[in-house]
Design an enzyme around this catalytic site. Structure first.
Site, PDB file in Angstrom:
ATOM      1  N   GLY A  30     118.334 -46.083 -23.705  1.00  0.00           N
ATOM      2  CA  GLY A  30     119.343 -46.099 -22.658  1.00  0.00           C
ATOM      3  C   GLY A  30     120.243 -44.889 -22.792  1.00  0.00           C
ATOM      4  CE1 TYR A  31     118.700 -40.166 -21.782  1.00  0.00           C
ATOM      5  CE2 TYR A  31     117.605 -42.104 -20.907  1.00  0.00           C
ATOM      6  CZ  TYR A  31     117.542 -40.869 -21.509  1.00  0.00           C
ATOM      7  OH  TYR A  31     116.332 -40.341 -21.866  1.00  0.00           O
ATOM      8  CB  ILE A  32     126.116 -43.382 -23.791  1.00  0.00           C
ATOM      9  CG1 ILE A  32     125.603 -44.559 -24.645  1.00  0.00           C
ATOM     10  CG2 ILE A  32     127.637 -43.365 -23.743  1.00  0.00           C
ATOM     11  CD1 ILE A  32     125.962 -44.463 -26.114  1.00  0.00           C
ATOM     12  CD  GLU A  83     126.291 -43.476 -17.333  1.00  0.00           C
ATOM     13  OE1 GLU A  83     125.346 -42.846 -16.809  1.00  0.00           O
ATOM     14  OE2 GLU A  83     127.416 -42.991 -17.491  1.00  0.00           O
ATOM     15  CB  ALA A  84     120.308 -46.245 -16.353  1.00  0.00           C
TER      16      ALA A  84
END
Length: 156
Positions: A30-32, A83-84
């Site tokens: 996932g992406y912060i 975020e996603a």
């Protein structure tokens, strides 16, 4: 300073299905932060967590800093700050002395298979396996961070 030099390719599906593969490992990432100039990613691979910070790509190169973090912290970061996300199975295949990482995506990116090779320099020569097809290194839609926002299932 960390530097990643990576080229990315699509796969010839029939040739890929025909080859003997090692056991793959499930990756959850996932992406912060997914800014065009930088990304901050958290990944879980098997029972290990990773925090990775990547800069903007210039050619096939970019700054990259990657740190192993405790699994529990990786899960907590993914669950609370991502975020996603995306999931994929990664196969590591050595071909003619070079490591190829082949990602078979799942979920909203199901059907997409991408191979990556890390190099020592942008002009390093290497042999391309028969199961590798078109190069997509410079096509941003294949960046994992973009696949979380604009998944393969929505491409038309």
């Amino acid at each position: 300073m960390g530097k990643e030099i990576e080229r990315k390719f699509l796969i010839n599906a029939s040739a890929w299905l025909a080859i003997q593969k090692p056991v793959g490992k499930l990756l959850r990432q996932g992406y912060i932060l997914t800014d065009p100039n930088k990304t901050i990613r958290v990944r879980i691979a098997d029972h290990t967590g990773w925090l990775t910070i990547k800069g903007i790509s210039v050619g096939a190169s970019r700054l990259e800093y990657e740190y192993e973090i405790p699994l529990a912290e990786a899960k907590e970061l993914l669950d609370n700050f991502s975020e996603a996300e995306l999931e994929k199975i990664r196969y590591e295949i050595t071909y003619k002395g070079k490591l190829w990482e082949v990602d078979v995506f799942a979920g909203y990116n199901n059907g997409l298979v991408v191979a990556e090779i890390e190099l020592l320099s942008e002009d390093e020569q290497f042999e391309i396996p028969e199961w590798v097809a078109e190069e997509v290194t410079h096509d941003k839609k294949y960046y994992n961070s973009n696949l979380t926002k604009h998944p393969f299932k929505d491409w038309a």
